[in-house]
Design a protein around this motif. Structure first.
Motif, mmCIF file in Angstrom:
data_model
loop_
_atom_site.group_PDB
_atom_site.id
_atom_site.type_symbol
_atom_site.label_atom_id
_atom_site.label_comp_id
_atom_site.label_asym_id
_atom_site.label_seq_id
_atom_site.Cartn_x
_atom_site.Cartn_y
_atom_site.Cartn_z
ATOM 1 N N ILE A 1 0.849 -1.192 0.000
ATOM 2 C CA ILE A 1 0.000 0.000 0.000
ATOM 3 C C ILE A 1 0.886 1.245 0.000
ATOM 4 C CG2 ILE A 1 -1.668 1.346 1.352
ATOM 5 C CD1 ILE A 1 -2.783 -1.401 2.325
ATOM 6 N N GLU A 2 1.943 1.212 0.799
ATOM 7 C CA GLU A 2 2.882 2.340 0.824
ATOM 8 C C GLU A 2 3.615 2.471 -0.503
ATOM 9 O OE1 GLU A 2 4.809 5.683 2.270
ATOM 10 O OE2 GLU A 2 3.034 4.623 3.008
ATOM 11 N N ALA A 3 3.894 1.343 -1.160
ATOM 12 C CA ALA A 3 4.566 1.393 -2.460
ATOM 13 C C ALA A 3 3.690 2.096 -3.500
ATOM 14 C CB ALA A 3 4.919 -0.019 -2.926
ATOM 15 N N TYR A 4 2.393 1.857 -3.458
ATOM 16 C CA TYR A 4 1.481 2.577 -4.358
ATOM 17 C C TYR A 4 1.510 4.078 -4.050
ATOM 18 C CZ TYR A 4 -0.914 -1.478 -6.466
ATOM 19 O OH TYR A 4 -1.231 -2.598 -7.194
ATOM 20 N N ARG A 5 1.491 4.410 -2.777
ATOM 21 C CA ARG A 5 1.529 5.821 -2.394
ATOM 22 C C ARG A 5 2.786 6.494 -2.953
ATOM 23 N NH1 ARG A 5 -0.482 8.178 2.392
ATOM 24 N NH2 ARG A 5 -0.589 6.107 3.350
ATOM 25 N N GLU A 6 3.937 5.857 -2.753
ATOM 26 C CA GLU A 6 5.191 6.425 -3.210
ATOM 27 C C GLU A 6 5.268 6.477 -4.732
ATOM 28 O OE1 GLU A 6 8.244 7.648 -1.291
ATOM 29 O OE2 GLU A 6 6.256 8.172 -0.518
ATOM 30 N N GLY A 7 4.713 5.475 -5.400
ATOM 31 C CA GLY A 7 4.668 5.507 -6.859
ATOM 32 C C GLY A 7 3.862 6.687 -7.361
ATOM 33 N N ALA A 8 2.749 6.980 -6.705
ATOM 34 C CA ALA A 8 1.925 8.125 -7.095
ATOM 35 C C ALA A 8 2.646 9.433 -6.835
ATOM 36 C CB ALA A 8 0.596 8.085 -6.347
ATOM 37 N N ARG A 9 3.348 9.520 -5.717
ATOM 38 C CA ARG A 9 4.126 10.732 -5.444
ATOM 39 C C ARG A 9 5.146 10.974 -6.551
ATOM 40 N NH1 ARG A 9 9.097 11.498 -3.943
ATOM 41 N NH2 ARG A 9 9.456 9.327 -3.307
ATOM 42 N N ARG A 10 5.842 9.928 -6.953
ATOM 43 C CA ARG A 10 6.837 10.073 -8.023
ATOM 44 C C ARG A 10 6.170 10.452 -9.341
ATOM 45 N NH1 ARG A 10 8.494 5.080 -5.444
ATOM 46 N NH2 ARG A 10 10.144 5.607 -3.955
ATOM 47 N N ALA A 11 4.984 9.908 -9.586
ATOM 48 C CA ALA A 11 4.277 10.231 -10.824
ATOM 49 C C ALA A 11 3.965 11.716 -10.899
ATOM 50 C CB ALA A 11 2.994 9.411 -10.920
ATOM 51 N N VAL A 12 3.545 12.300 -9.790
ATOM 52 C CA VAL A 12 3.272 13.738 -9.756
ATOM 53 C C VAL A 12 4.557 14.514 -10.023
ATOM 54 C CG1 VAL A 12 2.513 15.660 -8.312
ATOM 55 C CG2 VAL A 12 1.280 13.476 -8.234
ATOM 56 N N GLU A 13 5.643 14.098 -9.388
ATOM 57 C CA GLU A 13 6.922 14.778 -9.595
ATOM 58 C C GLU A 13 7.405 14.640 -11.035
ATOM 59 O OE1 GLU A 13 9.993 14.003 -6.730
ATOM 60 O OE2 GLU A 13 8.574 13.894 -5.068
ATOM 61 N N ALA A 14 7.035 13.554 -11.686
ATOM 62 C CA ALA A 14 7.447 13.322 -13.069
ATOM 63 C C ALA A 14 6.596 14.082 -14.076
ATOM 64 C CB ALA A 14 7.399 11.823 -13.375
ATOM 65 N N GLY A 15 5.579 14.774 -13.625
ATOM 66 C CA GLY A 15 4.788 15.608 -14.519
ATOM 67 C C GLY A 15 3.565 14.961 -15.125
ATOM 68 N N TYR A 16 3.165 13.786 -14.633
ATOM 69 C CA TYR A 16 1.945 13.171 -15.148
ATOM 70 C C TYR A 16 0.725 13.990 -14.733
ATOM 71 C CZ TYR A 16 4.544 9.072 -16.657
ATOM 72 O OH TYR A 16 5.420 8.236 -17.305
ATOM 73 N N ASP A 17 -0.251 14.046 -15.628
ATOM 74 C CA ASP A 17 -1.458 14.834 -15.379
ATOM 75 C C ASP A 17 -2.417 14.149 -14.434
ATOM 76 O OD1 ASP A 17 -1.049 17.144 -17.260
ATOM 77 O OD2 ASP A 17 -0.881 15.484 -18.673
#
Length: 346
Positions: A142-158
């Motif tokens: 569950i934490e891995a999903y959270r961190e993946g989403a954080r990185r996605a935002v930092e990577a510029g995904y809409d």
């Protein structure tokens, strides 16, 4: 009449048309580190050049062992962010919006040693025996999903799409066929998915919509139907999902292709069912490569958006060709270097 080329807005996501490139694994990572390379850069940017309004990057692992194969993308560490940023910057430069699908293959992770799953039930006789996740293991993912989403935002995904379909981990938790646990994650089959949704929602900007792909039906004896799917969709919507991308299958011998008798638009009724019952926007998907059929889904208000899979694999300019075929293309939509091409003008 609303058509394929009408703009669409959901929270802060503003799309120039209703055409979606759905996630389709490329199995094109050249190293085992999951980092996108030149293939992915060209593959996604070319569809933006070709007029696609919304591109969803293939299932990207939130954990190294959560990929289907070691040739799949990952976003489990910060060092991967910059390579994803190259893709998002390139897609944005050509007027498209882009999401990333976050997922974990669970028992269907072919290269994991061993794969993990809610319960120690192999996919079939030829598949590896998965290891049942401990409670701590569940919480770590569950934490891995959270961190993946954080990185996605930092990577510029809409925006972010969670993969809850096709027999992968979230699907494995909410399906009675694959979750026989005795703890809280077995007593409440929707709990894992709900916690993932809430964890991801926590790190997304408030104005960023959260998408989720679901299988609304399992093509196997004892599998769930659309009424059961409606219940987990309702739960996930209450937790923070803003739009459902409605597919089917993934457990048993029939995958997400719907079997040999599946025709064009075979999943549209499932999308319309979820849309109508929950009053939630949906993406319809499934053999909608014919321009007129894709157009009809939107015009008849069966779905807000239409995903074109195989059609966009074979033709990066599917959107421009569709606009031409359905009434004449607006020259402003054609990239200037291609103006001498085959497209007719209104």
């Amino acid at each position: 009449m609303t058509d394929l080329f009408a703009p669409y807005e959901l929270k802060a996501l503003s799309l120039k048309n209703r055409i979606v490139m759905p996630p389709m694994c490329q199995y094109a990572v050249t190293e085992q580190d999951g980092t996108p390379g030149d293939w992915h850069l060209v593959h996604y940017i070319s569809r933006a050049v070709g007029g696609t309004g919304f591109i969803i990057v293939e299932m990207t692992g939130v954990h190294p062992d959560g990929r289907i194969t070691n040739r799949d993308l990952g976003i489990w560490e910060d060092g991967q962010i910059s390579a994803h940023r190259r893709i998002t910057d390139g897609v944005h430069a050509y007027g498209a919006k882009i999401a990333i699908q976050l997922g974990h293959a669970g028992r269907k992770a072919l290269d994991a040693e061993p794969p993990v799953a809610p319960s120690a039930i192999a996919f079939d006789a030829k598949s590896k025996q998965p290891q049942a996740l401990s409670r701590d293991g569940v919480e770590q993912l569950i934490e891995a999903y959270r961190e993946g989403a954080r990185r996605a935002v930092e990577a510029g995904y809409d925006t972010v799409e969670l993969h809850g379909a096709h027999g992968y981990l979230i699907h494995q938790f909410h399906s009675p066929l694959t979750n026989t646990r005795e703890d809280e994650y077995g007593q409440d089959l929707f709990l894992f998915g709900e916690k993932v949704v809430r964890a991801v929602r926590d790190v997304l900007p408030a104005e960023m919509p959260l998408l989720m792909r679901v299988s609304a039906k399992e093509y196997v004896d004892g599998g769930y139907d659309e009424n059961y799917a409606l219940e987990f969709c309702r739960r996930y919507m209450e937790a923070g999902v803003d739009l459902f991308h409605v597919s089917s299958g993934g457990e048993g011998p029939i995958g997400s292709n719907g079997g040999p008798n599946a025709g064009p638009g075979y999943q549209v009724a499932l999308a319309e069912f979820i849309r109508s019952a929950l009053h939630v926007p949906v993406i319809a998907v499934g053999r909608l490569d014919a321009y007129e059929e894709a157009q009809a889904v939107v015009a008849e208000e069966k779905a807000e958006l239409v995903a074109i899979g195989r059609g966009l694999l074979s033709d990066p300019y599917w959107a421009l060709h569709a606009e031409e075929a359905l009434g004449g293309i607006d020259s402003a939509h054609v990239p200037k270097p291609y103006e001498r091409g085959v497209w007719k003008r209104k």
